[in-house]
Structure formats: C-alpha cells, structure tokens
Design a protein around this motif. Structure first.
Motif, PDB file in Angstrom:
ATOM      1  N   LEU A  63     -22.831  10.386   7.033  1.00  0.00           N
ATOM      2  CA  LEU A  63     -23.903  11.226   6.386  1.00  0.00           C
ATOM      3  C   LEU A  63     -23.923  11.151   4.964  1.00  0.00           C
ATOM      4  CD1 LEU A  63     -23.019  14.369   8.589  1.00  0.00           C
ATOM      5  CD2 LEU A  63     -25.104  12.593   8.847  1.00  0.00           C
ATOM      6  N   ALA A  64     -24.977  10.987   4.344  1.00  0.00           N
ATOM      7  CA  ALA A  64     -25.083  11.001   2.870  1.00  0.00           C
ATOM      8  C   ALA A  64     -25.988  12.057   2.289  1.00  0.00           C
ATOM      9  CB  ALA A  64     -25.810   9.523   2.414  1.00  0.00           C
ATOM     10  N   THR A  65     -26.616  12.771   2.809  1.00  0.00           N
ATOM     11  CA  THR A  65     -27.249  13.873   2.560  1.00  0.00           C
ATOM     12  C   THR A  65     -26.679  15.273   2.636  1.00  0.00           C
ATOM     13  OG1 THR A  65     -28.420  14.335   4.533  1.00  0.00           O
ATOM     14  CG2 THR A  65     -29.182  12.980   2.909  1.00  0.00           C
ATOM     15  N   THR A  66     -27.031  16.362   2.171  1.00  0.00           N
ATOM     16  CA  THR A  66     -26.444  17.634   2.147  1.00  0.00           C
ATOM     17  C   THR A  66     -27.081  18.411   3.115  1.00  0.00           C
ATOM     18  OG1 THR A  66     -27.804  18.676   0.345  1.00  0.00           O
ATOM     19  CG2 THR A  66     -25.656  17.508  -0.089  1.00  0.00           C
ATOM     20  N   GLY A  67     -28.247  18.084   3.905  1.00  0.00           N
ATOM     21  CA  GLY A  67     -28.980  18.878   4.859  1.00  0.00           C
ATOM     22  C   GLY A  67     -28.090  19.503   5.915  1.00  0.00           C
ATOM     23  N   GLU A  68     -27.059  18.898   6.284  1.00  0.00           N
ATOM     24  CA  GLU A  68     -26.271  19.217   7.414  1.00  0.00           C
ATOM     25  C   GLU A  68     -24.981  19.889   7.206  1.00  0.00           C
ATOM     26  OE1 GLU A  68     -27.518  17.887  11.488  1.00  0.00           O
ATOM     27  OE2 GLU A  68     -27.761  15.907  10.580  1.00  0.00           O
ATOM     28  N   ASP A  69     -24.769  20.037   5.930  1.00  0.00           N
ATOM     29  CA  ASP A  69     -23.200  20.274   5.378  1.00  0.00           C
ATOM     30  C   ASP A  69     -23.095  21.835   6.009  1.00  0.00           C
ATOM     31  OD1 ASP A  69     -23.443  18.370   3.679  1.00  0.00           O
ATOM     32  OD2 ASP A  69     -23.262  19.490   1.806  1.00  0.00           O
ATOM     33  N   ALA A  70     -23.658  22.809   6.353  1.00  0.00           N
ATOM     34  CA  ALA A  70     -23.475  24.019   6.949  1.00  0.00           C
ATOM     35  C   ALA A  70     -22.921  23.582   8.274  1.00  0.00           C
ATOM     36  CB  ALA A  70     -24.306  25.021   6.929  1.00  0.00           C
ATOM     37  N   LEU A  71     -23.603  23.013   9.066  1.00  0.00           N
ATOM     38  CA  LEU A  71     -23.048  22.506  10.457  1.00  0.00           C
ATOM     39  C   LEU A  71     -22.041  21.826  10.681  1.00  0.00           C
ATOM     40  CD1 LEU A  71     -23.755  22.181  13.615  1.00  0.00           C
ATOM     41  CD2 LEU A  71     -24.818  19.980  13.051  1.00  0.00           C
ATOM     42  N   VAL A  72     -21.752  20.900   9.673  1.00  0.00           N
ATOM     43  CA  VAL A  72     -20.331  20.040   9.583  1.00  0.00           C
ATOM     44  C   VAL A  72     -19.236  20.991   9.149  1.00  0.00           C
ATOM     45  CG1 VAL A  72     -19.154  18.337   8.505  1.00  0.00           C
ATOM     46  CG2 VAL A  72     -21.315  17.733   9.254  1.00  0.00           C
ATOM     47  N   GLU A  73     -19.542  21.888   8.280  1.00  0.00           N
ATOM     48  CA  GLU A  73     -18.394  23.030   7.902  1.00  0.00           C
ATOM     49  C   GLU A  73     -18.028  23.758   9.074  1.00  0.00           C
ATOM     50  OE1 GLU A  73     -20.206  24.821   4.495  1.00  0.00           O
ATOM     51  OE2 GLU A  73     -19.108  23.386   2.947  1.00  0.00           O
ATOM     52  N   ARG A  74     -19.041  24.199   9.716  1.00  0.00           N
ATOM     53  CA  ARG A  74     -18.856  25.172  10.820  1.00  0.00           C
ATOM     54  C   ARG A  74     -17.921  24.407  11.926  1.00  0.00           C
ATOM     55  NH1 ARG A  74     -24.017  26.552  10.335  1.00  0.00           N
ATOM     56  NH2 ARG A  74     -24.870  25.525  12.055  1.00  0.00           N
ATOM     57  N   LEU A  75     -18.322  23.170  12.092  1.00  0.00           N
ATOM     58  CA  LEU A  75     -17.610  22.228  13.008  1.00  0.00           C
ATOM     59  C   LEU A  75     -16.207  21.905  12.601  1.00  0.00           C
ATOM     60  CD1 LEU A  75     -20.548  19.844  13.963  1.00  0.00           C
ATOM     61  CD2 LEU A  75     -19.626  21.275  15.475  1.00  0.00           C
ATOM     62  N   LEU A  76     -15.991  22.087  11.372  1.00  0.00           N
ATOM     63  CA  LEU A  76     -14.351  21.687  10.712  1.00  0.00           C
ATOM     64  C   LEU A  76     -13.570  22.951  11.108  1.00  0.00           C
ATOM     65  CD1 LEU A  76     -15.335  19.804   7.364  1.00  0.00           C
ATOM     66  CD2 LEU A  76     -13.610  19.233   9.344  1.00  0.00           C
ATOM     67  N   ALA A  77     -14.471  24.270  10.813  1.00  0.00           N
ATOM     68  CA  ALA A  77     -13.798  25.436  11.180  1.00  0.00           C
ATOM     69  C   ALA A  77     -13.280  25.563  12.392  1.00  0.00           C
ATOM     70  CB  ALA A  77     -14.589  26.697  10.680  1.00  0.00           C
ATOM     71  N   SER A  78     -14.170  25.021  13.458  1.00  0.00           N
ATOM     72  CA  SER A  78     -13.908  25.163  14.691  1.00  0.00           C
ATOM     73  C   SER A  78     -12.806  24.230  15.316  1.00  0.00           C
ATOM     74  CB  SER A  78     -14.964  24.703  15.532  1.00  0.00           C
ATOM     75  OG  SER A  78     -16.004  25.785  15.646  1.00  0.00           O
TER      76      SER A  78
END
Length: 184
Positions: free
Chosen positions: A26-41
């Motif tokens: 992924l090169a854009t920031t469009g899904e950063d919030a989703l990836v951060e939630r997945l990292l927290a999980s």
C-alpha cells in the motif's frame, strides 16, 4: 476471579504502520486507519497466543484481598504503579506500601499479597507490562507475526473466513517460541 483493565493501550505507531503497509504493497494513506485497527487487533491476538503483552501498556488487575501471594494474570510485568483498596461500596483509597507485598519474578511474573487491607475486600493493582517499550524493541519474529496477522486481516476482510480464533500457521510458528502456558 481476576479482572484486568488496560488503562493505557499500546498504539502500534508509525513504524509498525509503515512496515505493514509495505508488506501489503500500500502506497497511499487512504486505508491507514483500517491498517492501524488491524495492527491493534493483531497485538491483542499476539498477547492471547503468547501469554505476554508485546508493547508497554498500563494495566490494572482487581484481586480479592488475600494474605497469600497471588500471581497476576498479565505478563511480563515491568513495574508497579500503585495499589488501591476497594471498599464494599466501590470507593477506592490508596494502600500504603507497608500494607502489601509485591514481587517481580525474573521471568516477568508478578506476585501480590495484602498484609493490612483495612475494610477492603478487593484491591486494584496498577502496573506496566511489556516485552518491549516500542515497536523497534520487539523481537523480530513477534513484530513480523503481528504485521502478517494484520495483513491477513486486511486481505480477508472481504468475507473470506479463516480458522476462527486462530492465527495463520505462519504467524503461530513465528510466535510459538515466546508462548507461555499456564496450568490452572
């Protein structure tokens, strides 16, 4: 029964986000919030699988008053933050250091006992626990397993189901050397 609350959760941080996005391409920031939630999980799943809290978090365990030592459920405990006596009506008051005993084991375990609880029937023990203070300090296999699990969640979010409540085999293999099992 022990009741644990996370007081200060561990944010994955920008390095974890960047590494996971790189893994996913992924090169854009469009899904950063989703990836951060997945990292927290994935961090929570890592703790569940290994029995160890990966990144530093402030926690609280509420225990019944006991003159005998009780082992805290969370591991590895790194520091005691404070102890409060809990009265029957739920009010809290600080417990003086002379009124309890707290021991850290070399394996990251922590034991607690009440010496003079006053009228309290429960105590709240606050502490920090972690394998590492930040993302860079985690063992590479733990870090990579968290990234892979977050990436797995990203890729399967469209409805593909994997084995319920189990990390993918590759993630389990990365985390297995750090797994601590408790005998009840």
């Amino acid at each position: 029964m022990t009741h644990r609350t996370i007081i200060t959760p561990a944010p994955p941080g920008p390095v974890a986000l960047a590494e996971t996005k790189d893994w996913l391409g992924l090169a854009t920031t469009g899904e950063d919030a989703l990836v951060e939630r997945l990292l927290a999980s994935a961090i929570e799943a890592c703790e569940g699988f290994t029995g160890q809290m990966p990144l530093v978090q402030a926690c609280e365990e509420v225990l019944p008053v006991s003159g005998g030592f009780r082992t805290l459920a969370t591991c590895p405990v790194t520091a005691l933050l404070g102890v409060e006596a809990i009265a029957a009506d739920g009010t809290r008051s600080p417990l003086a250091p002379d009124d309890y005993a707290f021991e850290l084991g070399t394996d990251g375990s922590a034991r607690f006992r009440t010496i003079r609880p006053g009228s309290a029937s429960r105590v709240a023990v606050r502490f920090t626990a972690d394998m590492a203070l930040d993302w860079a300090g985690l063992p590479s296999a733990i870090r990579h397993g968290i990234e892979r699990l977050a990436a797995h969640g990203y890729r399967t979010r469209a409805g593909e189901e994997s084995e319920a409540n189990l990390p993918p085999t590759a993630v389990a293999a990365l985390w297995r050397p750090w797994r601590r099992m408790r005998v009840a």
